[in-house]
Scaffold this motif. Sequence first.
Motif, PDB file in Angstrom:
ATOM      1  N   ARG A 174       0.670  -1.683  -0.093  1.00 34.55           N
ATOM      2  CA  ARG A 174       0.286  -0.022  -0.248  1.00 34.55           C
ATOM      3  C   ARG A 174       1.019   0.934  -0.286  1.00 34.55           C
ATOM      4  O   ARG A 174       1.520   1.552   0.680  1.00 34.55           O
ATOM      5  N   ARG A 175       0.315   1.888  -1.312  1.00 36.20           N
ATOM      6  CA  ARG A 175       1.207   3.691  -0.583  1.00 36.20           C
ATOM      7  C   ARG A 175       0.702   4.717  -0.487  1.00 36.20           C
ATOM      8  O   ARG A 175       1.140   5.773  -0.220  1.00 36.20           O
ATOM      9  N   TRP A 207       2.308  10.502  -0.142  1.00 37.02           N
ATOM     10  CA  TRP A 207       1.096  10.542   0.055  1.00 37.02           C
ATOM     11  C   TRP A 207       0.361  10.733   1.287  1.00 37.02           C
ATOM     12  O   TRP A 207       0.628   9.937   2.305  1.00 37.02           O
ATOM     13  N   SER A 208      -0.234  11.539   1.613  1.00 40.60           N
ATOM     14  CA  SER A 208      -1.086  11.089   3.225  1.00 40.60           C
ATOM     15  C   SER A 208      -2.629  12.107   3.055  1.00 40.60           C
ATOM     16  O   SER A 208      -2.395  12.958   2.681  1.00 40.60           O
ATOM     17  N   GLY A 209      -3.152  11.111   3.776  1.00 46.54           N
ATOM     18  CA  GLY A 209      -4.605  11.989   4.122  1.00 46.54           C
ATOM     19  C   GLY A 209      -4.715  11.679   5.832  1.00 46.54           C
ATOM     20  O   GLY A 209      -5.356  10.224   5.851  1.00 46.54           O
ATOM     21  N   VAL A 210      -5.759  12.717   6.462  1.00 50.22           N
ATOM     22  CA  VAL A 210      -5.661  12.287   7.125  1.00 50.22           C
ATOM     23  C   VAL A 210      -7.793  13.087   7.596  1.00 50.22           C
ATOM     24  O   VAL A 210      -7.980  14.442   7.082  1.00 50.22           O
ATOM     25  N   ALA A 211      -8.177  12.703   7.736  1.00 52.34           N
ATOM     26  CA  ALA A 211     -10.316  12.759   7.628  1.00 52.34           C
ATOM     27  C   ALA A 211     -10.436  13.042   9.699  1.00 52.34           C
ATOM     28  O   ALA A 211      -9.840  11.956   9.828  1.00 52.34           O
ATOM     29  N   TYR A 212     -10.820  13.565  10.086  1.00 54.39           N
ATOM     30  CA  TYR A 212     -11.002  13.701  11.038  1.00 54.39           C
ATOM     31  C   TYR A 212     -12.924  13.767  11.677  1.00 54.39           C
ATOM     32  O   TYR A 212     -13.928  13.747  11.302  1.00 54.39           O
ATOM     33  N   ALA A 213     -13.249  12.304  12.047  1.00 58.25           N
ATOM     34  CA  ALA A 213     -14.322  11.763  11.996  1.00 58.25           C
ATOM     35  C   ALA A 213     -14.908  12.526  13.926  1.00 58.25           C
ATOM     36  O   ALA A 213     -14.168  12.881  14.389  1.00 58.25           O
ATOM     37  N   GLU A 214     -16.228  12.955  13.415  1.00 61.92           N
ATOM     38  CA  GLU A 214     -17.060  13.729  14.311  1.00 61.92           C
ATOM     39  C   GLU A 214     -17.729  13.197  15.461  1.00 61.92           C
ATOM     40  O   GLU A 214     -19.058  12.634  14.947  1.00 61.92           O
ATOM     41  N   GLY A 215     -16.732  12.805  16.475  1.00 62.56           N
ATOM     42  CA  GLY A 215     -17.262  11.422  17.132  1.00 62.56           C
ATOM     43  C   GLY A 215     -16.405  10.282  17.092  1.00 62.56           C
ATOM     44  O   GLY A 215     -16.801   9.769  15.939  1.00 62.56           O
ATOM     45  N   GLU A 227     -14.812  11.654   2.557  1.00 59.68           N
ATOM     46  CA  GLU A 227     -14.161  12.557   2.236  1.00 59.68           C
ATOM     47  C   GLU A 227     -12.785  11.894   1.783  1.00 59.68           C
ATOM     48  O   GLU A 227     -11.959  13.046   0.472  1.00 59.68           O
ATOM     49  N   LEU A 228     -12.105  10.704   2.296  1.00 64.92           N
ATOM     50  CA  LEU A 228     -11.369  10.837   1.802  1.00 64.92           C
ATOM     51  C   LEU A 228     -11.069  10.681  -0.148  1.00 64.92           C
ATOM     52  O   LEU A 228     -10.346  10.425  -0.662  1.00 64.92           O
ATOM     53  N   LEU A 229     -12.379   9.608  -0.171  1.00 66.63           N
ATOM     54  CA  LEU A 229     -12.677   9.428  -1.321  1.00 66.63           C
ATOM     55  C   LEU A 229     -12.917  10.228  -2.369  1.00 66.63           C
ATOM     56  O   LEU A 229     -12.849  10.451  -3.865  1.00 66.63           O
ATOM     57  N   PRO A 232      -8.144  13.847  -5.237  1.00 64.43           N
ATOM     58  CA  PRO A 232      -8.101  13.757  -6.855  1.00 64.43           C
ATOM     59  C   PRO A 232      -7.590  11.888  -6.434  1.00 64.43           C
ATOM     60  O   PRO A 232      -8.183  11.726  -7.868  1.00 64.43           O
ATOM     61  N   GLU A 233      -7.037  11.589  -5.688  1.00 67.83           N
ATOM     62  CA  GLU A 233      -6.264  10.774  -5.607  1.00 67.83           C
ATOM     63  C   GLU A 233      -6.019   9.718  -4.388  1.00 67.83           C
ATOM     64  O   GLU A 233      -5.552  10.213  -2.878  1.00 67.83           O
ATOM     65  N   PRO A 234      -6.821   9.023  -4.714  1.00 66.34           N
ATOM     66  CA  PRO A 234      -7.970   8.462  -2.827  1.00 66.34           C
ATOM     67  C   PRO A 234      -6.842   7.603  -2.450  1.00 66.34           C
ATOM     68  O   PRO A 234      -6.285   6.899  -3.264  1.00 66.34           O
TER      69      PRO A 234
END
Length: 326
Positions: A174-175, A207-215, A227-229, A232-234
Motif C-alpha cells: 500500500r502506498r 501521499w498522506s490523508g487525514v480525515a477527522y471523524a465527528e465522534g 471525504e477521503l474518497l 483527486p487521488e484516493p
Amino acid sequence: MSIEKVARLAGVSKATVSRVLNQHPGVRPDTRTRVLTAINVCEYQPNLLARQLRTSQSNMLLVLISDITNPFCSRVVEGIEAEAEAQGYHILLCNTRSQLRREAAYIALLTGKVADGVITMDAADCLQELQGLIGDAPWVQCAEYDPAIPASSVSIDNREAAFETVRFLAGKGRRRIALVNCDMRYLYSHQRESGYRAALEELGLSWSGVAYAEGISCEAGSAALRELLAQPEPPDAVFTVSDVLAVGVIHAALEAGLRIPEDLAVVGFDGISFTSSLNPPLTTIEQPMNRLGARSVQLLLERIRQPQAAIVHEVLPWRRVERASS
C-alpha cells in the motif's frame, strides 16, 4: 432484616457477622460461608453510611469515563469492576462526557468519603483541571494520561502501534495510506497521528490523508471515508483510531463499490470482539482492555493503602490481529 437475625441464623455472634462484612481476614472459611449464606437468605443490606463513618473508608472506587457508549470504555470498565470486586470493593461509574461541571459534581464524592479513590478515563486535555479538583486523593489515570500530573497511569504505546501499523500496510504494497482520526482533546489521537506521520516519513511515502471523524460512531467513520474518497487521488488503505470508525469505513467502501482488501485495506484499533465477525473480518490493533482496567484498580489500591507508594507509569503490550480486511 437486622444483623442480630443474621447472626442467629448463622449461629455466630454479631461481631463475627461484622468481621465478615468488613472483609476481616481472621474468620474461618466455613464460618465466613455460613455468614454469607445467612446474609443472602435474609437479604440483609448493611448500613454503608454507618460503616464508613466508623472506618473512614467506603470500599467504593469512583470511575470517571468520557463515553459509556464507546465499546473500548465498556471493556475497560469490565476489567475495573472485576478486579475491584475481587479486592472487596465496588465501583461508582460516572459518564462525564469530559465536561468539567459533571466531573466536579462526581469528584465532590471523594471529600464526603463516598469513594476512597478515583480512576479517570477522561480526555487528556481536561486532566490538569481535574487535578485541582481531585487534590491529594488517590488517583490513577487509565488509557488517557498527563505525564506532568503526579498520579500513576496505565496505557499502551499508541505512537508505536500506529507507526507499526503503517509499516505493516506498506509491507502489503500500500502506498496511499490514510488515517481516520477523531477528537483531538484525547492524547491517543495525538499519539496515533504522530506515529502515522513518522512512519510515512521514514518509509518515504509522500501521499498522506487525514480525515477527522465527528465522534466515535459508524456514521462518522463512513463520512470520513467519503471525504477521503473525494480526493483527486484516493487512498488504497485506511487506518482508523477506533474499530467502530473502521466499521463505518467498511460500510462506506462497500457502498462505493470498492472491494476490501483488494481496492482498500482497512485496519482498526482496540480489538473489540465483534470485529472478528464482520464481512470481511477486521484487522485491528488489540489493546489489553480488561488488563488496563484491572491494573488501574491494583495501582489505585496501592495508593489507598500506602499513600506514599511510588508513582508508576505503566505501559502494557498491544498486538496486531491480522484478518481479511488487510
